[in-house]
Write a protein that holds these residues in place. Structure first.
Motif, mmCIF file in Angstrom:
data_model
loop_
_atom_site.group_PDB
_atom_site.id
_atom_site.type_symbol
_atom_site.label_atom_id
_atom_site.label_comp_id
_atom_site.label_asym_id
_atom_site.label_seq_id
_atom_site.Cartn_x
_atom_site.Cartn_y
_atom_site.Cartn_z
ATOM 1 N N ALA A 140 -48.379 45.495 75.709
ATOM 2 C CA ALA A 140 -47.284 46.130 76.452
ATOM 3 C C ALA A 140 -47.854 47.321 76.869
ATOM 4 O O ALA A 140 -47.000 48.123 77.690
ATOM 5 N N SER A 141 -48.999 47.891 76.649
ATOM 6 C CA SER A 141 -49.600 49.406 76.933
ATOM 7 C C SER A 141 -49.896 49.251 78.254
ATOM 8 O O SER A 141 -50.663 48.400 78.785
ATOM 9 N N PRO A 142 -49.658 50.303 79.114
ATOM 10 C CA PRO A 142 -50.052 50.575 80.407
ATOM 11 C C PRO A 142 -51.447 50.896 80.293
ATOM 12 O O PRO A 142 -52.001 50.918 81.665
#
Length: 119
Positions: free
Chosen positions: A34-36
């Protein structure tokens, strides 16, 4: 009002005589996280032993040395001619290390080698 309500013609005309082309949809790669941000291939903890563990071991050895010789930080610092805050900061974790010159003076006051204090 544009145009007449009696005419069935649209109020505006197309700029181009050809209809617009449909755009091909580009598919996005499926995201696992979910991390950019991109995940690094090698984590820093996997490269070398964390320095904090080694510092903690030195701190524990220093504290054990003081307990074994019944040394109090303020009295020992006064005898060595160093600020007692350096010893207390190292023992409480505010300082990561004690300067080598300070270790020399503390060792001289305790009558041992500097290496003996951190073993």
């Amino acid at each position: 009002m544009r145009g007449s309500p009696r005419h069935a013609a649209p109020e505006h005309r197309l700029i181009s005589s050809t209809p617009p082309k449909p755009r091909a949809e580009t598919s996005q790669p499926e995201r696992v996280s979910a991390s950019p941000y991109a995940k690094p291939k090698v984590l820093m903890g996997e490269v070398a032993m964390p320095r904090g563990v080694e510092i903690g071991q030195q701190r524990d050895a220093f504290r054990a040395f003081m307990l074994a010789r019944h040394l109090r930080p303020s009295e020992w610092a006064r005898a060595a001619g160093v600020p007692s805050g350096e010893i207390l900061a190292f023992l409480t974790g505010k300082a990561r290390a004690i300067a080598p010159q300070t270790l020399q003076k503390l060792a001289r006051a305790a009558g041992c080698l500097p290496e003996d204090m951190l073993r």
